[in-house]
Scaffold this motif. Sequence first.
Motif, PDB file in Angstrom:
ATOM      1  N   TYR A  70       0.857  -1.195   0.000  1.00 21.28           N
ATOM      2  CA  TYR A  70       0.000   0.000   0.000  1.00 21.28           C
ATOM      3  C   TYR A  70       0.886   1.235   0.000  1.00 21.28           C
ATOM      4  O   TYR A  70       1.788   1.346   0.837  1.00 21.28           O
ATOM      5  CB  TYR A  70      -0.886   0.027   1.246  1.00 21.28           C
ATOM      6  CG  TYR A  70      -1.863  -1.127   1.324  1.00 21.28           C
ATOM      7  CD1 TYR A  70      -1.540  -2.286   2.040  1.00 21.28           C
ATOM      8  CD2 TYR A  70      -3.095  -1.074   0.679  1.00 21.28           C
ATOM      9  CE1 TYR A  70      -2.418  -3.355   2.102  1.00 21.28           C
ATOM     10  CE2 TYR A  70      -3.991  -2.141   0.737  1.00 21.28           C
ATOM     11  CZ  TYR A  70      -3.642  -3.275   1.455  1.00 21.28           C
ATOM     12  OH  TYR A  70      -4.522  -4.334   1.513  1.00 21.28           O
ATOM     13  N   ASN A  73      -1.292   6.743  -2.072  1.00 20.17           N
ATOM     14  CA  ASN A  73      -2.519   6.823  -2.901  1.00 20.17           C
ATOM     15  C   ASN A  73      -3.526   5.765  -2.462  1.00 20.17           C
ATOM     16  O   ASN A  73      -4.733   6.015  -2.377  1.00 20.17           O
ATOM     17  CB  ASN A  73      -2.173   6.630  -4.377  1.00 20.17           C
ATOM     18  CG  ASN A  73      -1.295   7.757  -4.901  1.00 20.17           C
ATOM     19  OD1 ASN A  73      -1.311   8.872  -4.349  1.00 20.17           O
ATOM     20  ND2 ASN A  73      -0.505   7.478  -5.935  1.00 20.17           N
ATOM     21  N   ASP A  74      -3.006   4.567  -2.131  1.00 16.47           N
ATOM     22  CA  ASP A  74      -3.900   3.481  -1.691  1.00 16.47           C
ATOM     23  C   ASP A  74      -4.562   3.849  -0.352  1.00 16.47           C
ATOM     24  O   ASP A  74      -5.763   3.642  -0.155  1.00 16.47           O
ATOM     25  CB  ASP A  74      -3.102   2.183  -1.507  1.00 16.47           C
ATOM     26  CG  ASP A  74      -2.436   1.732  -2.803  1.00 16.47           C
ATOM     27  OD1 ASP A  74      -3.132   1.751  -3.852  1.00 16.47           O
ATOM     28  OD2 ASP A  74      -1.242   1.400  -2.780  1.00 16.47           O
ATOM     29  N   ASN A  76      -5.123   6.794   0.844  1.00  9.25           N
ATOM     30  CA  ASN A  76      -6.141   7.845   0.628  1.00  9.25           C
ATOM     31  C   ASN A  76      -7.391   7.256  -0.019  1.00  9.25           C
ATOM     32  O   ASN A  76      -8.528   7.615   0.328  1.00  9.25           O
ATOM     33  CB  ASN A  76      -5.568   8.965  -0.242  1.00  9.25           C
ATOM     34  CG  ASN A  76      -4.450   9.716   0.481  1.00  9.25           C
ATOM     35  OD1 ASN A  76      -4.382   9.709   1.721  1.00  9.25           O
ATOM     36  ND2 ASN A  76      -3.551  10.339  -0.271  1.00  9.25           N
ATOM     37  N   ARG A  77      -7.179   6.337  -0.979  1.00  9.30           N
ATOM     38  CA  ARG A  77      -8.335   5.736  -1.678  1.00  9.30           C
ATOM     39  C   ARG A  77      -9.165   4.893  -0.687  1.00  9.30           C
ATOM     40  O   ARG A  77     -10.390   4.968  -0.670  1.00  9.30           O
ATOM     41  CB  ARG A  77      -7.822   4.849  -2.818  1.00  9.30           C
ATOM     42  CG  ARG A  77      -8.864   4.003  -3.524  1.00  9.30           C
ATOM     43  CD  ARG A  77      -8.262   3.253  -4.705  1.00  9.30           C
ATOM     44  NE  ARG A  77      -7.001   2.575  -4.367  1.00  9.30           N
ATOM     45  CZ  ARG A  77      -6.923   1.418  -3.696  1.00  9.30           C
ATOM     46  NH1 ARG A  77      -8.051   0.841  -3.277  1.00  9.30           N
ATOM     47  NH2 ARG A  77      -5.764   0.850  -3.427  1.00  9.30           N
ATOM     48  N   GLY A  80     -10.252   7.441   2.446  1.00 10.30           N
ATOM     49  CA  GLY A  80     -10.897   8.734   2.172  1.00 10.30           C
ATOM     50  C   GLY A  80     -10.421   9.779   3.176  1.00 10.30           C
ATOM     51  O   GLY A  80      -9.244   9.761   3.573  1.00 10.30           O
TER      52      GLY A  80
END
Length: 365
Positions: A70, A73-74, A76-77, A80
Amino acid sequence: MVEPATDTIAATRLVPLLKDELDIVIPTIRNLDFLEMWRPFFEPYHLIIVQDGDPSKVIKVPEGFDYELYNRNDINRILGPKASCISFKDSACRCFGYMVSKKKYIFTIDDDCFVAKDPSGKAINALEQHIKNILSPSTPFFFNTLYDPYRDGADFVRGYPFSLREGAPTAVSHGLWLNIPDYDAPTQLVKPLERNTRYVDAVLTIPKGTLFPMCGMNLCFDRDLIGPAMYFGLMGDGQPIGRYDDMWAGWCTKVICDHLGLGVKTGLPYIYHSKASNPFVNLKKEYKGIFWQEEIIPFFQAATLSKDCTSVQKCYIELSKQVKEKLGKVDPYFDKLADAMVTWIEAWDELNPSGASAKDSNGKA
Ligand SMILES: O=c1ccn([C@@H]2O[C@H](COP(=O)(O)OP(=O)(O)O[C@H]3O[C@@H](CO)[C@H](O)[C@H]3O)[C@@H](O)[C@H]2O)c(=O)[nH]1
Ligand SMILES: [Mn+2]
Protein backbone atom coordinates in the motif's frame (compact mmCIF):
# COMPACT_ATOMS: atom_id res chain seq x y z
CA MET A 1 31.86 -7.92 17.66
CA VAL A 2 28.27 -8.90 16.90
CA GLU A 3 27.62 -9.72 13.23
CA PRO A 4 24.41 -10.60 11.46
CA ALA A 5 23.87 -14.33 11.00
CA THR A 6 24.37 -15.86 7.57
CA ASP A 7 23.40 -19.48 8.23
CA THR A 8 19.70 -18.86 8.48
CA ILE A 9 18.90 -21.74 6.13
CA ALA A 10 20.24 -24.28 8.61
CA ALA A 11 18.28 -22.64 11.37
CA THR A 12 14.85 -23.27 9.93
CA ARG A 13 13.71 -26.73 10.81
CA LEU A 14 10.33 -25.98 12.39
CA VAL A 15 7.05 -25.91 10.55
CA PRO A 16 6.10 -22.21 10.39
CA LEU A 17 3.79 -21.61 13.33
CA LEU A 18 0.66 -19.46 12.77
CA LYS A 19 1.48 -19.39 9.05
CA ASP A 20 -2.07 -18.38 8.10
CA GLU A 21 -2.84 -16.38 11.24
CA LEU A 22 -0.05 -13.84 11.20
CA ASP A 23 0.85 -10.93 8.91
CA ILE A 24 4.26 -9.27 8.79
CA VAL A 25 3.94 -5.47 8.47
CA ILE A 26 6.92 -3.52 7.07
CA PRO A 27 6.99 0.29 6.71
CA THR A 28 9.44 1.27 4.01
CA ILE A 29 10.98 4.01 1.91
CA ARG A 30 13.63 1.64 0.52
CA ASN A 31 13.94 -1.54 -1.51
CA LEU A 32 13.34 -4.64 0.54
CA ASP A 33 16.55 -6.56 -0.08
CA PHE A 34 16.79 -7.14 3.68
CA LEU A 35 14.11 -9.80 3.19
CA GLU A 36 16.70 -12.07 1.55
CA MET A 37 18.28 -12.67 4.95
CA TRP A 38 14.88 -13.32 6.55
CA ARG A 39 13.64 -15.50 3.68
CA PRO A 40 13.93 -18.87 5.53
CA PHE A 41 11.85 -17.46 8.40
CA PHE A 42 9.48 -15.05 6.59
CA GLU A 43 8.77 -16.65 3.20
CA PRO A 44 5.83 -18.79 4.45
CA TYR A 45 4.08 -15.68 5.80
CA HIS A 46 2.01 -12.97 4.16
CA LEU A 47 3.65 -9.54 4.13
CA ILE A 48 1.86 -6.18 4.30
CA ILE A 49 4.21 -3.53 2.98
CA VAL A 50 3.35 0.09 3.75
CA GLN A 51 5.27 2.24 1.30
CA ASP A 52 5.86 5.71 2.72
CA GLY A 53 6.90 8.86 0.89
CA ASP A 54 6.56 9.28 -2.88
CA PRO A 55 3.91 6.83 -4.12
CA SER A 56 5.31 6.99 -7.65
CA LYS A 57 8.55 5.36 -6.48
CA VAL A 58 8.65 1.64 -7.27
CA ILE A 59 9.64 -0.50 -4.28
CA LYS A 60 11.31 -3.75 -5.33
CA VAL A 61 10.18 -6.80 -3.35
CA PRO A 62 12.36 -9.91 -3.74
CA GLU A 63 10.77 -12.79 -5.70
CA GLY A 64 8.89 -15.51 -3.86
CA PHE A 65 7.22 -13.47 -1.13
CA ASP A 66 3.44 -13.32 -0.80
CA TYR A 67 2.62 -9.67 -0.13
CA GLU A 68 0.26 -6.76 -0.51
CA LEU A 69 1.73 -3.28 -0.87
CA TYR A 70 0.00 0.00 0.00
CA ASN A 71 1.35 3.43 -0.89
CA ARG A 72 -0.11 6.84 0.04
CA ASN A 73 -2.52 6.82 -2.90
CA ASP A 74 -3.90 3.48 -1.69
CA ILE A 75 -4.28 4.77 1.87
CA ASN A 76 -6.14 7.84 0.63
CA ARG A 77 -8.33 5.74 -1.68
CA ILE A 78 -9.21 3.19 1.05
CA LEU A 79 -9.73 5.58 3.96
CA GLY A 80 -10.90 8.73 2.17
CA PRO A 81 -10.90 11.69 4.59
CA LYS A 82 -10.02 9.35 7.47
CA ALA A 83 -6.58 8.92 5.86
CA SER A 84 -5.72 12.12 7.75
CA CYS A 85 -5.02 9.98 10.83
CA ILE A 86 -2.25 8.00 9.06
CA SER A 87 1.16 9.71 9.26
CA PHE A 88 3.09 10.57 6.11
CA LYS A 89 6.90 10.52 5.85
CA ASP A 90 7.32 8.70 9.14
CA SER A 91 7.52 5.02 10.10
CA ALA A 92 4.27 5.62 12.00
CA CYS A 93 2.52 4.89 8.69
CA ARG A 94 2.99 1.20 9.51
CA CYS A 95 -0.18 1.17 11.62
CA PHE A 96 -2.19 1.29 8.40
CA GLY A 97 -0.92 -2.25 7.86
CA TYR A 98 -2.35 -3.31 11.23
CA MET A 99 -5.72 -1.90 10.20
CA VAL A 100 -6.00 -3.61 6.80
CA SER A 101 -4.72 -6.97 8.01
CA LYS A 102 -7.31 -9.70 8.48
CA LYS A 103 -5.14 -11.90 10.64
CA LYS A 104 -5.11 -12.48 14.39
CA TYR A 105 -1.43 -11.64 14.86
CA ILE A 106 0.89 -8.93 13.59
CA PHE A 107 4.67 -8.86 13.54
CA THR A 108 6.22 -5.56 12.49
CA ILE A 109 9.89 -5.03 11.64
CA ASP A 110 11.98 -2.24 10.15
CA ASP A 111 13.79 -2.77 6.85
CA ASP A 112 17.20 -2.16 8.44
CA CYS A 113 16.78 -5.00 10.90
CA PHE A 114 18.51 -8.28 10.12
CA VAL A 115 18.83 -11.79 11.54
CA ALA A 116 20.98 -11.70 14.69
CA LYS A 117 23.06 -14.53 16.18
CA ASP A 118 22.68 -15.84 19.70
CA PRO A 119 25.84 -16.36 21.83
CA SER A 120 26.24 -19.88 20.40
CA GLY A 121 26.37 -18.35 16.92
CA LYS A 122 22.96 -19.71 15.91
CA ALA A 123 20.71 -17.57 13.70
CA ILE A 124 17.79 -16.22 15.73
CA ASN A 125 14.34 -16.86 14.27
CA ALA A 126 12.82 -13.73 15.84
CA LEU A 127 9.36 -14.55 14.52
CA GLU A 128 9.40 -18.00 16.13
CA GLN A 129 10.36 -16.53 19.51
CA HIS A 130 7.66 -13.82 19.28
CA ILE A 131 5.10 -16.53 18.53
CA LYS A 132 6.22 -18.51 21.59
CA ASN A 133 5.96 -15.33 23.69
CA ILE A 134 2.52 -14.37 22.39
CA LEU A 135 1.07 -17.89 22.68
CA SER A 136 2.13 -18.34 26.31
CA PRO A 137 0.59 -16.42 29.21
CA SER A 138 2.00 -13.33 30.93
CA THR A 139 2.39 -12.64 34.66
CA PRO A 140 1.48 -8.94 35.11
CA PHE A 141 -0.06 -9.31 38.57
CA PHE A 142 2.89 -10.77 40.50
CA PHE A 143 6.56 -10.72 39.50
CA ASN A 144 8.26 -14.07 38.90
CA THR A 145 11.94 -13.64 39.82
CA LEU A 146 12.97 -16.50 37.54
CA TYR A 147 11.57 -14.49 34.63
CA ASP A 148 9.21 -16.27 32.19
CA PRO A 149 7.85 -19.28 34.14
CA TYR A 150 6.36 -20.80 30.97
CA ARG A 151 9.74 -21.24 29.23
CA ASP A 152 11.36 -24.70 29.14
CA GLY A 153 13.62 -25.10 32.15
CA ALA A 154 11.87 -22.43 34.25
CA ASP A 155 8.83 -22.27 36.53
CA PHE A 156 7.15 -20.23 39.22
CA VAL A 157 9.37 -19.75 42.22
CA ARG A 158 8.49 -20.53 45.81
CA GLY A 159 5.98 -18.02 47.21
CA TYR A 160 4.33 -17.38 43.87
CA PRO A 161 0.56 -17.57 44.54
CA PHE A 162 -0.92 -20.68 42.95
CA SER A 163 -4.11 -18.72 42.27
CA LEU A 164 -2.11 -16.56 39.83
CA ARG A 165 -0.18 -19.28 38.02
CA GLU A 166 -2.54 -19.50 35.06
CA GLY A 167 -1.32 -16.02 34.16
CA ALA A 168 -2.98 -13.58 31.76
CA PRO A 169 -3.39 -13.64 27.97
CA THR A 170 -0.37 -12.06 26.25
CA ALA A 171 -1.26 -9.14 24.00
CA VAL A 172 2.23 -7.83 23.12
CA SER A 173 5.70 -9.31 22.61
CA HIS A 174 8.37 -6.57 22.50
CA GLY A 175 11.70 -7.68 21.06
CA LEU A 176 15.12 -6.04 21.40
CA TRP A 177 18.09 -5.15 19.21
CA LEU A 178 21.76 -6.03 18.95
CA ASN A 179 24.25 -3.58 17.42
CA ILE A 180 22.41 -0.21 17.09
CA PRO A 181 20.16 0.16 20.17
CA ASP A 182 16.99 2.25 20.01
CA TYR A 183 18.43 5.30 21.76
CA ASP A 184 16.94 8.79 21.64
CA ALA A 185 18.85 11.50 19.79
CA PRO A 186 20.62 13.09 22.80
CA THR A 187 21.92 9.67 23.87
CA GLN A 188 22.92 8.86 20.28
CA LEU A 189 24.84 12.17 20.11
CA VAL A 190 26.64 11.54 23.39
CA LYS A 191 27.43 7.90 22.59
CA PRO A 192 27.78 7.69 18.80
CA LEU A 193 29.94 4.56 18.86
CA GLU A 194 28.00 2.62 21.45
CA ARG A 195 26.82 -0.76 20.19
CA ASN A 196 24.69 -3.22 22.08
CA THR A 197 26.57 -6.50 22.27
CA ARG A 198 24.80 -7.77 25.39
CA TYR A 199 22.53 -10.72 24.72
CA VAL A 200 20.26 -11.24 27.76
CA ASP A 201 18.52 -14.60 27.60
CA ALA A 202 15.28 -13.50 29.27
CA VAL A 203 11.62 -12.75 28.57
CA LEU A 204 9.90 -10.59 31.20
CA THR A 205 6.30 -9.56 31.74
CA ILE A 206 6.10 -5.83 32.35
CA PRO A 207 4.21 -5.58 35.64
CA LYS A 208 0.71 -4.12 35.78
CA GLY A 209 0.84 -0.40 36.52
CA THR A 210 4.24 0.07 34.90
CA LEU A 211 4.69 1.89 31.60
CA PHE A 212 7.51 1.17 29.16
CA PRO A 213 9.00 2.80 26.02
CA MET A 214 7.68 0.58 23.22
CA CYS A 215 9.87 0.34 20.12
CA GLY A 216 8.21 -0.55 16.84
CA MET A 217 11.32 -2.05 15.25
CA ASN A 218 10.80 -5.66 16.38
CA LEU A 219 7.25 -5.99 17.72
CA CYS A 220 4.52 -8.61 17.73
CA PHE A 221 0.98 -8.32 19.03
CA ASP A 222 -2.39 -10.03 19.11
CA ARG A 223 -4.59 -7.90 16.84
CA ASP A 224 -7.81 -9.35 18.28
CA LEU A 225 -6.78 -8.55 21.84
CA ILE A 226 -5.19 -5.11 21.42
CA GLY A 227 -5.10 -4.11 17.74
CA PRO A 228 -7.26 -0.95 17.97
CA ALA A 229 -4.87 0.49 20.59
CA MET A 230 -1.86 0.17 18.27
CA TYR A 231 -2.35 3.58 16.66
CA PHE A 232 1.06 5.13 15.99
CA GLY A 233 -0.23 8.69 16.22
CA LEU A 234 0.27 11.81 14.10
CA MET A 235 3.97 12.07 13.21
CA GLY A 236 6.15 13.16 10.31
CA ASP A 237 5.03 15.56 7.58
CA GLY A 238 3.20 18.59 8.95
CA GLN A 239 3.51 17.45 12.55
CA PRO A 240 5.59 19.05 15.35
CA ILE A 241 7.01 15.73 16.52
CA GLY A 242 8.43 12.46 15.28
CA ARG A 243 9.87 9.22 16.69
CA TYR A 244 7.23 9.13 19.38
CA ASP A 245 4.88 7.01 17.27
CA ASP A 246 5.64 3.66 18.84
CA MET A 247 6.04 5.22 22.29
CA TRP A 248 2.55 6.74 22.09
CA ALA A 249 1.04 3.44 20.99
CA GLY A 250 2.92 1.67 23.78
CA TRP A 251 1.65 3.98 26.50
CA CYS A 252 -1.97 3.73 25.32
CA THR A 253 -1.60 -0.03 24.88
CA LYS A 254 -0.14 -0.64 28.34
CA VAL A 255 -2.87 1.40 30.12
CA ILE A 256 -5.51 -0.57 28.22
CA CYS A 257 -3.79 -3.94 28.77
CA ASP A 258 -3.63 -3.20 32.50
CA HIS A 259 -7.33 -2.29 32.48
CA LEU A 260 -8.38 -5.39 30.53
CA GLY A 261 -6.04 -7.80 32.37
CA LEU A 262 -3.75 -8.48 29.39
CA GLY A 263 0.01 -9.01 29.44
CA VAL A 264 2.95 -7.29 27.74
CA LYS A 265 6.30 -9.06 27.46
CA THR A 266 9.74 -7.71 26.62
CA GLY A 267 13.12 -9.31 26.00
CA LEU A 268 13.88 -12.07 23.50
CA PRO A 269 13.96 -12.11 20.51
CA TYR A 270 16.83 -9.95 19.36
CA ILE A 271 17.24 -8.65 15.84
CA TYR A 272 20.39 -7.04 14.44
CA HIS A 273 19.68 -3.33 13.89
CA SER A 274 22.14 -2.24 11.21
CA LYS A 275 21.58 1.47 10.59
CA ALA A 276 21.72 4.39 12.97
CA SER A 277 19.41 7.10 11.71
CA ASN A 278 20.85 10.61 11.73
CA PRO A 279 20.97 11.88 15.33
CA PHE A 280 20.63 15.52 14.27
CA VAL A 281 17.54 14.79 12.20
CA ASN A 282 16.26 12.68 15.10
CA LEU A 283 16.89 15.51 17.56
CA LYS A 284 14.72 17.82 15.49
CA LYS A 285 11.95 15.21 15.36
CA GLU A 286 12.18 14.39 19.08
CA TYR A 287 12.83 17.88 20.41
CA LYS A 288 9.32 18.75 21.64
CA GLY A 289 8.73 15.19 22.78
CA ILE A 290 11.69 15.36 25.15
CA PHE A 291 9.97 17.91 27.35
CA TRP A 292 6.38 17.02 26.51
CA GLN A 293 6.97 13.50 27.78
CA GLU A 294 7.52 14.90 31.28
CA GLU A 295 3.79 15.74 31.13
CA ILE A 296 2.69 12.77 29.04
CA ILE A 297 4.11 10.08 31.31
CA PRO A 298 2.38 11.36 34.50
CA PHE A 299 -0.82 11.57 32.43
CA PHE A 300 -0.64 7.89 31.46
CA GLN A 301 0.50 6.88 34.95
CA ALA A 302 -2.61 8.51 36.40
CA ALA A 303 -5.00 7.45 33.62
CA THR A 304 -7.93 5.30 34.76
CA LEU A 305 -10.65 3.75 32.61
CA SER A 306 -14.21 3.19 33.79
CA LYS A 307 -15.67 -0.29 34.15
CA ASP A 308 -17.93 0.41 31.15
CA CYS A 309 -14.76 0.29 29.04
CA THR A 310 -15.10 -3.38 28.17
CA SER A 311 -13.56 -3.31 24.70
CA VAL A 312 -10.31 -1.88 23.35
CA GLN A 313 -12.28 0.58 21.23
CA LYS A 314 -14.23 1.86 24.24
CA CYS A 315 -11.02 2.16 26.26
CA TYR A 316 -9.33 4.01 23.42
CA ILE A 317 -12.15 6.50 22.91
CA GLU A 318 -12.21 7.11 26.68
CA LEU A 319 -8.46 7.69 26.60
CA SER A 320 -8.80 10.11 23.66
CA LYS A 321 -11.22 12.21 25.71
CA GLN A 322 -8.74 12.36 28.57
CA VAL A 323 -5.93 13.29 26.14
CA LYS A 324 -8.03 16.18 24.85
CA GLU A 325 -8.98 17.32 28.35
CA LYS A 326 -5.65 16.93 30.12
CA LEU A 327 -2.94 17.16 27.44
CA GLY A 328 -4.72 19.68 25.22
CA LYS A 329 -3.45 22.39 27.53
CA VAL A 330 0.15 21.26 27.04
CA ASP A 331 -0.06 21.99 23.30
CA PRO A 332 -2.82 22.23 20.65
CA TYR A 333 -1.11 19.23 18.99
CA PHE A 334 -2.74 16.95 21.57
CA ASP A 335 -6.18 18.28 20.63
CA LYS A 336 -5.46 17.23 17.06
CA LEU A 337 -4.04 13.91 18.24
CA ALA A 338 -7.10 13.20 20.37
CA ASP A 339 -9.33 13.78 17.33
CA ALA A 340 -7.05 11.57 15.22
CA MET A 341 -7.39 8.81 17.83
CA VAL A 342 -11.15 8.88 17.28
CA THR A 343 -10.73 8.90 13.50
CA TRP A 344 -8.41 5.90 13.81
CA ILE A 345 -11.04 3.91 15.72
CA GLU A 346 -13.73 4.90 13.22
CA ALA A 347 -11.49 3.78 10.36
CA TRP A 348 -10.53 0.58 12.20
CA ASP A 349 -14.17 -0.33 12.80
CA GLU A 350 -15.05 0.50 9.19
CA LEU A 351 -12.38 -1.92 7.90
CA ASN A 352 -12.94 -4.46 10.69
CA PRO A 353 -16.69 -4.47 11.33
CA SER A 354 -17.24 -5.96 14.82
CA GLY A 355 -19.12 -9.22 14.91
CA ALA A 356 -17.80 -10.00 11.45
CA SER A 357 -18.23 -13.69 10.69
CA ALA A 358 -15.42 -15.87 11.98
CA LYS A 359 -12.33 -15.39 9.87
CA ASP A 360 -11.08 -18.50 8.10
CA SER A 361 -7.49 -19.63 8.54
CA ASN A 362 -6.43 -17.30 5.74
CA GLY A 363 -7.88 -14.42 7.72
CA LYS A 364 -10.61 -13.90 5.14
CA ALA A 365 -13.98 -12.96 6.61
O1 LIG B 1 9.93 8.66 6.62
C1 LIG B 1 10.14 7.46 6.85
C2 LIG B 1 11.36 6.97 7.41
C3 LIG B 1 11.54 5.63 7.61
N1 LIG B 1 10.55 4.75 7.29
C4 LIG B 1 10.73 3.31 7.51
O2 LIG B 1 10.59 3.12 8.92
C5 LIG B 1 11.56 2.20 9.41
C6 LIG B 1 12.47 2.90 10.39
O3 LIG B 1 13.30 3.78 9.69
P1 LIG B 1 14.86 3.94 10.12
O4 LIG B 1 15.42 2.61 10.41
O5 LIG B 1 15.50 4.78 9.09
O6 LIG B 1 14.75 4.81 11.45
P2 LIG B 1 15.05 4.40 12.97
O7 LIG B 1 15.31 5.64 13.73
O8 LIG B 1 16.05 3.32 13.11
O9 LIG B 1 13.58 3.85 13.36
C7 LIG B 1 13.30 3.44 14.68
O10 LIG B 1 13.16 4.60 15.51
C8 LIG B 1 11.81 4.83 15.75
C9 LIG B 1 11.17 5.77 14.76
O11 LIG B 1 9.91 6.10 15.27
C10 LIG B 1 11.15 3.48 15.68
O12 LIG B 1 11.21 2.89 16.93
C11 LIG B 1 11.98 2.70 14.71
O13 LIG B 1 11.31 2.69 13.48
C12 LIG B 1 12.27 1.66 8.17
O14 LIG B 1 11.62 0.46 7.79
C13 LIG B 1 12.09 2.76 7.14
O15 LIG B 1 12.10 2.26 5.80
C14 LIG B 1 9.33 5.19 6.77
O16 LIG B 1 8.42 4.37 6.50
N2 LIG B 1 9.16 6.52 6.56
MN1 LIG C 1 16.61 1.74 11.90
